[in-house]
Design a protein around this motif. Structure first.
Motif, mmCIF file in Angstrom:
data_model
loop_
_atom_site.group_PDB
_atom_site.id
_atom_site.type_symbol
_atom_site.label_atom_id
_atom_site.label_comp_id
_atom_site.label_asym_id
_atom_site.label_seq_id
_atom_site.Cartn_x
_atom_site.Cartn_y
_atom_site.Cartn_z
ATOM 1 N N ILE A 253 -1.332 7.154 9.673
ATOM 2 C CA ILE A 253 -0.371 6.618 8.852
ATOM 3 C C ILE A 253 -0.818 4.228 8.745
ATOM 4 O O ILE A 253 -0.803 4.101 10.074
ATOM 5 C CB ILE A 253 0.864 6.944 8.608
ATOM 6 N N ASP A 254 -0.093 4.697 7.642
ATOM 7 C CA ASP A 254 -0.260 2.575 7.231
ATOM 8 C C ASP A 254 0.799 2.113 8.012
ATOM 9 O O ASP A 254 1.074 0.683 8.169
ATOM 10 C CB ASP A 254 -0.988 2.336 6.149
ATOM 11 N N SER A 255 1.718 3.137 7.150
ATOM 12 C CA SER A 255 3.080 2.424 8.001
ATOM 13 C C SER A 255 4.662 3.116 8.204
ATOM 14 O O SER A 255 3.829 4.225 8.291
ATOM 15 C CB SER A 255 3.663 1.379 7.131
ATOM 16 N N GLY B 118 0.685 -1.369 0.173
ATOM 17 C CA GLY B 118 0.023 0.011 0.432
ATOM 18 C C GLY B 118 0.858 1.404 0.304
ATOM 19 O O GLY B 118 0.445 2.115 0.003
ATOM 20 N N THR B 119 1.516 1.699 0.349
ATOM 21 C CA THR B 119 3.009 1.941 0.407
ATOM 22 C C THR B 119 4.069 1.639 0.336
ATOM 23 O O THR B 119 5.020 0.938 0.115
ATOM 24 C CB THR B 119 3.082 2.810 1.619
ATOM 25 N N SER C 65 4.201 -2.110 8.948
ATOM 26 C CA SER C 65 3.077 -1.963 8.342
ATOM 27 C C SER C 65 1.938 -2.244 9.418
ATOM 28 O O SER C 65 1.654 -3.042 10.349
ATOM 29 C CB SER C 65 2.762 -2.307 6.986
ATOM 30 N N SER D 242 2.195 6.654 -0.511
ATOM 31 C CA SER D 242 0.904 6.026 -0.268
ATOM 32 C C SER D 242 -0.317 5.807 -1.718
ATOM 33 O O SER D 242 0.350 6.611 -2.393
ATOM 34 C CB SER D 242 -0.329 7.128 1.194
ATOM 35 N N ARG D 243 -1.214 5.097 -1.573
ATOM 36 C CA ARG D 243 -2.441 4.993 -2.616
ATOM 37 C C ARG D 243 -3.126 6.300 -2.753
ATOM 38 O O ARG D 243 -2.950 6.727 -3.752
ATOM 39 C CB ARG D 243 -3.443 3.600 -2.176
ATOM 40 N N LYS D 244 -3.068 7.263 -1.542
ATOM 41 C CA LYS D 244 -4.080 8.078 -1.897
ATOM 42 C C LYS D 244 -3.316 8.909 -2.604
ATOM 43 O O LYS D 244 -3.639 9.605 -3.256
ATOM 44 C CB LYS D 244 -4.811 8.312 -0.599
ATOM 45 N N ASP D 245 -2.509 9.280 -2.320
ATOM 46 C CA ASP D 245 -1.242 9.967 -2.718
ATOM 47 C C ASP D 245 -1.354 10.069 -4.145
ATOM 48 O O ASP D 245 -1.304 10.923 -5.723
ATOM 49 C CB ASP D 245 -0.023 10.054 -2.766
ATOM 50 N N VAL E 60 8.133 9.307 1.211
ATOM 51 C CA VAL E 60 6.900 8.570 1.012
ATOM 52 C C VAL E 60 5.570 8.621 -0.019
ATOM 53 O O VAL E 60 4.895 9.833 0.257
ATOM 54 C CB VAL E 60 6.315 7.534 2.260
#
Ligand code: ADP
Length: 150
Positions: free
Chosen positions: A113-115, A48-49, A132, A64-67, A62
């Protein structure tokens, strides 16, 4: 046997664990990688990251998916480098191999955050791992399963 019996044992096992005991391999890409190739890397490595490094293999960002989703929605060119859209150092929360797992988990929770990238040491920017949410959930299951089988 009751649920109350195993909670202190779980706590003991958790406190004995450090980040280095459970961290996973990080997926690192270079800062001149295109947004398009970053999306491919997400699928290829099933993460995911993505962590972004410079030519000296130091952590610089970093992603992320949303980025990546945001970048696409804003109509950015997919051949633009990830450096344009990544979250940058020094605004990255990191951890280290000798940090207690619970402390790293709290950092992930607090910062939403995810990780967390794991750096080799306090005076290094070399990424040696990743902690994560997924690995924390798996750990929780593994520790409780072992206790029930004990
Ligand atoms: P997603 O954006 O897919 O929900 P995250 O919650 O991990 O994934 O990321 C939220 C935002 O925080 C993104 O902009 C991402 O770049 C950033 N981010 C992710 N991990 C970290 C980190 N360790 N330190 C600082 N920022 C981070």
């Amino acid at each position: 046997y009751s649920g109350l019996d195993f909670e202190p044992m779980l706590q003991d096992k958790l406190s004995a664990l450090s980040v280095q005991d459970i961290m996973q391999a990080p997926v690192l890409i270079k800062q001149d990688t295109s947004v398009q190739d970053a999306v491919t890397a997400l699928f290829m490595y099933d993460v995911g990251t993505l962590y972004i490094s410079n030519d000296q293999d130091e952590l610089v960002g970093v992603l992320s998916r949303k980025d990546l989703l945001r970048s696409t929605m804003m109509g950015n060119h997919s051949d633009a480098p990830v450096a344009v859209i990544m979250t940058r150092m020094p605004n990255i929360f990191v951890t280290y191999p000798d940090v207690p797992v619970l402390k790293a988990a709290k950092s992930i929770s607090r910062h939403q955050i995810d990780s967390l990238p794991v750096l080799a040491s306090r005076d290094s920017k070399t990424v040696v791992g990743k902690i994560s949410k997924t690995v924390l959930v798996n750990l929780l299951i593994e520790l409780t399963d072992k206790e029930q089988n004990a």
